[in-house]
Design an enzyme around this catalytic site. Structure first.
Site, PDB file in Angstrom:
ATOM      1  N   ARG A  27      64.770  -1.711  -9.728  1.00 32.20           N
ATOM      2  CA  ARG A  27      64.687  -0.348 -10.262  1.00 32.20           C
ATOM      3  C   ARG A  27      65.947   0.469  -9.986  1.00 32.20           C
ATOM      4  NH1 ARG A  27      59.549   1.209 -11.456  1.00 32.20           N
ATOM      5  NH2 ARG A  27      60.127   3.376 -11.261  1.00 32.20           N
ATOM      6  N   TRP A  74      68.955   4.590  -7.761  1.00 34.27           N
ATOM      7  CA  TRP A  74      69.804   4.502  -8.958  1.00 34.27           C
ATOM      8  C   TRP A  74      70.279   5.935  -9.183  1.00 34.27           C
ATOM      9  CZ3 TRP A  74      69.915   6.553 -13.960  1.00 34.27           C
ATOM     10  CH2 TRP A  74      70.710   5.852 -14.887  1.00 34.27           C
ATOM     11  N   ASN A  98      61.537   9.688  -6.567  1.00 34.16           N
ATOM     12  CA  ASN A  98      61.975   9.032  -7.802  1.00 34.16           C
ATOM     13  C   ASN A  98      61.718  10.003  -8.947  1.00 34.16           C
ATOM     14  OD1 ASN A  98      62.470   7.251  -9.937  1.00 34.16           O
ATOM     15  ND2 ASN A  98      60.379   6.456  -9.896  1.00 34.16           N
ATOM     16  N   GLY A  99      62.773  10.294  -9.727  1.00 35.07           N
ATOM     17  CA  GLY A  99      62.600  11.225 -10.850  1.00 35.07           C
ATOM     18  C   GLY A  99      63.782  12.174 -10.888  1.00 35.07           C
ATOM     19  N   LYS A 486      71.791  -9.050 -24.555  1.00 36.36           N
ATOM     20  CA  LYS A 486      71.639  -9.916 -23.366  1.00 36.36           C
ATOM     21  C   LYS A 486      73.009 -10.240 -22.792  1.00 36.36           C
ATOM     22  CE  LYS A 486      68.510  -9.463 -22.557  1.00 36.36           C
ATOM     23  NZ  LYS A 486      67.305  -8.824 -22.918  1.00 36.36           N
ATOM     24  N   GLU A 489      74.769  -7.062 -21.208  1.00 40.96           N
ATOM     25  CA  GLU A 489      74.260  -6.456 -19.975  1.00 40.96           C
ATOM     26  C   GLU A 489      74.453  -7.334 -18.755  1.00 40.96           C
ATOM     27  OE1 GLU A 489      70.144  -5.188 -20.093  1.00 40.96           O
ATOM     28  OE2 GLU A 489      69.515  -6.994 -21.099  1.00 40.96           O
ATOM     29  N   LYS A 604      65.941  -1.643 -14.060  1.00 44.83           N
ATOM     30  CA  LYS A 604      64.910  -2.296 -14.873  1.00 44.83           C
ATOM     31  C   LYS A 604      64.084  -1.278 -15.638  1.00 44.83           C
ATOM     32  CE  LYS A 604      62.386  -5.808 -16.145  1.00 44.83           C
ATOM     33  NZ  LYS A 604      63.018  -6.654 -17.176  1.00 44.83           N
TER      34      LYS A 604
HETATM   35  C1  AGP Z   1      66.543  -5.262 -21.536  1.00 43.99           C
HETATM   36  O1  AGP Z   1      67.227  -6.405 -21.201  1.00 43.99           O
HETATM   37  C2  AGP Z   1      67.062  -4.031 -20.972  1.00 43.99           C
HETATM   38  N1  AGP Z   1      67.181  -4.115 -19.573  1.00 43.99           N
HETATM   39  C3  AGP Z   1      66.542  -2.705 -21.518  1.00 43.99           C
HETATM   40  O2  AGP Z   1      67.128  -2.560 -22.773  1.00 43.99           O
HETATM   41  C4  AGP Z   1      65.017  -2.477 -21.653  1.00 43.99           C
HETATM   42  O3  AGP Z   1      64.486  -3.301 -22.638  1.00 43.99           O
HETATM   43  C5  AGP Z   1      64.764  -0.993 -21.991  1.00 43.99           C
HETATM   44  O4  AGP Z   1      65.210  -0.205 -20.931  1.00 43.99           O
HETATM   45  C6  AGP Z   1      63.313  -0.703 -22.293  1.00 43.99           C
HETATM   46  O5  AGP Z   1      62.490  -0.959 -21.206  1.00 43.99           O
HETATM   47  P1  AGP Z   1      60.916  -1.021 -21.365  1.00 43.99           P
HETATM   48  O6  AGP Z   1      60.600  -2.173 -22.255  1.00 43.99           O
HETATM   49  O7  AGP Z   1      60.400  -1.222 -19.960  1.00 43.99           O
HETATM   50  O8  AGP Z   1      60.483   0.284 -21.955  1.00 43.99           O
END
Ligand code: AGP
Length: 609
Positions: A27, A74, A98-99, A486, A489, A604
């Site tokens: 996260r 983060w 968090n937020g 993919k 990232e 994530k």
């Molecule tokens: C995917 O590889 C990414 N890490 C990212 O684009 C992700 O799909 C996006 O943040 C959406 O997340 P979610 O499906 O949990 O809403």
């Protein structure tokens, strides 16, 4: 973004909190910290960068208490540094958050005027000071937390402990996720289920605006205004091993290999015994309601948005309803034409993505029907939508989404077939044929995974490339986008996905001997056209990597790499073509030595707008 963990019980809290943070590191991972109550004194240990640095600090300064909170960050406000790492302390209170607190500057000014000194640049630190201020003004711990939270605007999930209350942990949430784990004489709080799975599967889900007070004897949940709330416990079926690497070098590789099983789980219990219909129990939409739908919005972010783009093909083709696909962060600001005859389908692995959650609320606010495709059970998007189709992919820890994506595609196929049957837009024979094909998917995905070693052996020439181009057509265009995402990232190589037919309108100028072009060309009605694009790339010197189920003998000469995949119904082909692209990105990243599971700057679950 950011993970929080808290523990109160009889065990050594620091071990539990650290273990939980390790499982939440997906996260956010730019700094981390823990505060533990040690013989009546709060001790805080924080470190910049990954959790491993915090672990080193804790070896120098071991903690033994049985009440602790921790955080993995983060950064939003203030750079990643030890000073900005949580927990934040004011007086005898420490807080993890968090937020984002939107009105933190005004609150900070007000607190500074009241004599508070700030040690960080974060928005979060104000929460500790607000609590301290309330106590100075005469409130008891719990009341002080309530009064502090009342002043906040924005999103938060928090855990707070106090030096003077050795038997109390307080947690609350509004807009950010927070789950409670219940053990024997002990409680856990965390941003996500895997953080607690090795200790308990009994979970309680807090709603926005609720606050929980824990002691070793029990727990009480109430609203911020103090109204008591009865909560029920849910037993989670995920097992702790699902959140381990299980012998794989990275979570991402494990999750890629889990896809046959994950897809079987998405299908489990959803196909009628005589294989002629679909059962979607969480839909909460009657057949009449489904028949009345005039338009569908598919709304998501990132990889889930790519799934939505494939979903448009499926739903329009099978159910003949117009579908619009929106990036969630754009949806709410464009005054979408939502009404009670529209269905907004939110797609999210985590079910916590702030933009997607905001889009859901926008649709609900306009009286639209809502449905979610989510992986995380009881996540905010799943709970706030009228209905939900869970993908049952199991926990996805690698930041790059793989099994969550392919199971979203399976869920979209199931939904489109269900809609088609209810609206009588597809004949029974076609439905049965697609269901038969669906059942072959896990085995065919396994066949695709057999490419793993070959791809690993062949990626070296590409690791120094600056750019990649991915081309696909029709329902493979979203897969081209997903393949490019993919690669970007996790390997940090720039990559673009394009509809193959659009290449001649611009991107063709990029093609030279340095540019690898991944071409996705299943044997379908546009196959010949995509092969013509391949020739156009070849004649300009581009290096071609071809993914196809066709007999590619004739293309052998033109291609640098061939990734053959099994044939399947064209509607399901995006699931198969995704696999070699995942493996390609993975092995390039590994060979480049990047941090595959936790790539730089990412998190994530993006719970901020
Ligand atoms: C995917 O590889 C990414 N890490 C990212 O684009 C992700 O799909 C996006 O943040 C959406 O997340 P979610 O499906 O949990 O809403």
């Amino acid at each position: 973004m950011c993970g929080i963990v808290g523990y109160i019980g009889e065990q050594r809290a620091v071990d539990i909190v650290l273990d939980g943070l390790r499982r939440l590191e997906y996260r956010g991972y730019d700094s981390a910290g823990i505060a533990s109550l040690e013989q009546g004194q709060l001790v805080t240990v924080r470190a910049e960068s990954k959790l491993i640095n915090l672990e080193q600090e804790l070896r120098k300064q071991p903690l033994h208490g049985s009440l602790a909170i921790g955080h993995t960050r983060w950064a939003t406000h203030g750079k990643p540094s030890q000073a900005n790492a949580h927990p934040h302390k004011a007086g005898s209170f420490v807080v993890v958050h968090n937020g984002i607190i939107e009105n933190y500057l005004a609150l900070k000014q007000q607190l500074q005027q009241q004599g508070h000194n700030f040690r960080s640049q974060t928005d979060s630190e104000i929460i500790a000071h607000l609590i301290e201020q309330q106590v100075k003004e005469g409130a008891a711990f719990e009341q002080a937390v309530r009064q502090a939270l009342h002043q906040l605007r924005g999103a938060y999930a928090i855990a707070v402990i106090c030096e003077d209350c050795p038997d109390t942990l307080i947690a609350a949430k509004c807009g950010s996720p927070l789950v409670i784990g219940q053990g024997q004489g002990e409680y856990f709080v965390a941003s996500d289920i895997p953080a607690m799975l090795s200790h308990t599967r009994e979970m309680i889900f807090l709603e926005d605006g609720e606050l929980a007070v824990f002691s070793r004897q029990g727990m009480q949940v109430s609203t911020l205004d103090g109204r008591l709330v009865e909560k029920s416990t849910k037993t989670i079926t995920w097992n702790p091993l699902m959140a381990e690497k299980g012998g794989f070098r990275h979570f991402m590789l494990k999750e890629i290999h889990e896809q046959p099983r994950a897809i079987s789980d998405t299908l489990a219990g959803r196909i009628c015994d005589n294989k002629d219909g679909i059962l979607l129990d969480g839909l909460n939409l009657t057949d009449d309601a489904l028949k009345a739908i005039e338009r569908i919005y598919l709304v998501a972010c990132g990889t889930s948005w790519h799934a939505a783009l494939v979903g448009k093909f499926l739903i329009e083709k099978h159910a003949r309803i117009p579908v619009e696909v929106d990036i969630a962060s754009e949806f709410r600001y464009r005054q979408p034409l939502v009404n009670d005859r529209t269905l907004t389908l939110l797609i999210s692995q985590s079910g916590e993505t702030a933009d997607t959650l905001a889009a859901l609320r926008e649709a609900r606010g306009r009286q639209g029907k809502t449905l979610a495709i989510c992986n995380v059970v009881e996540s905010s998007i799943a709970r706030e939508s009228d209905g939900v189709i869970y993908t049952h992919a199991g926990p996805e820890i690698g930041v790059a989404s793989t099994k969550a994506f392919t199971t979203q595609l399976v869920a979209l196929v199931l939904f489109s077939l269900h809609l088609a049957r209810v609206r009588e837009t597809l004949d029974q024979k076609a439905i049965c044929e697609l269901i038969r094909e669906l059942l072959t998917l896990p085995r065919k995905v396994e066949n695709c995974l057999e490419l793993n070693e070959e791809i690993e052996q062949r990626v070296r020439p590409y690791i120094h490339c600056r750019d990649f181009l991915y081309l696909g057509r029709g329902n493979q265009y979203p897969i081209a986008l997903e393949g490019a995402l993919k690669l970007k990232e996790i390997s940090y190589i720039h990559a673009e996905g394009y509809p193959a037919g659009e290449m001649k309108h611009g991107p063709i100028a990029l093609i030279d001997e340095e540019l690898p072009v991944v071409i996705i060309a299943p044997k379908n009605e546009t196959y010949e056209k995509v092969i013509s694009n391949l020739e156009e790339v070849k004649s300009r010197g581009g290096k071609i990597l071809l993914v196809s189920d066709a007999d590619t003998t004739q293309q052998q000469e033109s291609c640098e790499e061939l990734f053959p995949i099994p044939s399947i119904h064209d509607d399901l082909m995006p699931i198969l073509t995704s696999i070699p692209l995942q493996l390609l990105a993975y092995h390039i990243a590994v060979m480049k030595g990047t941090d595959v599971d936790q790539p730089r700057n990412l998190a994530k679950s993006v719970t901020v707008e």
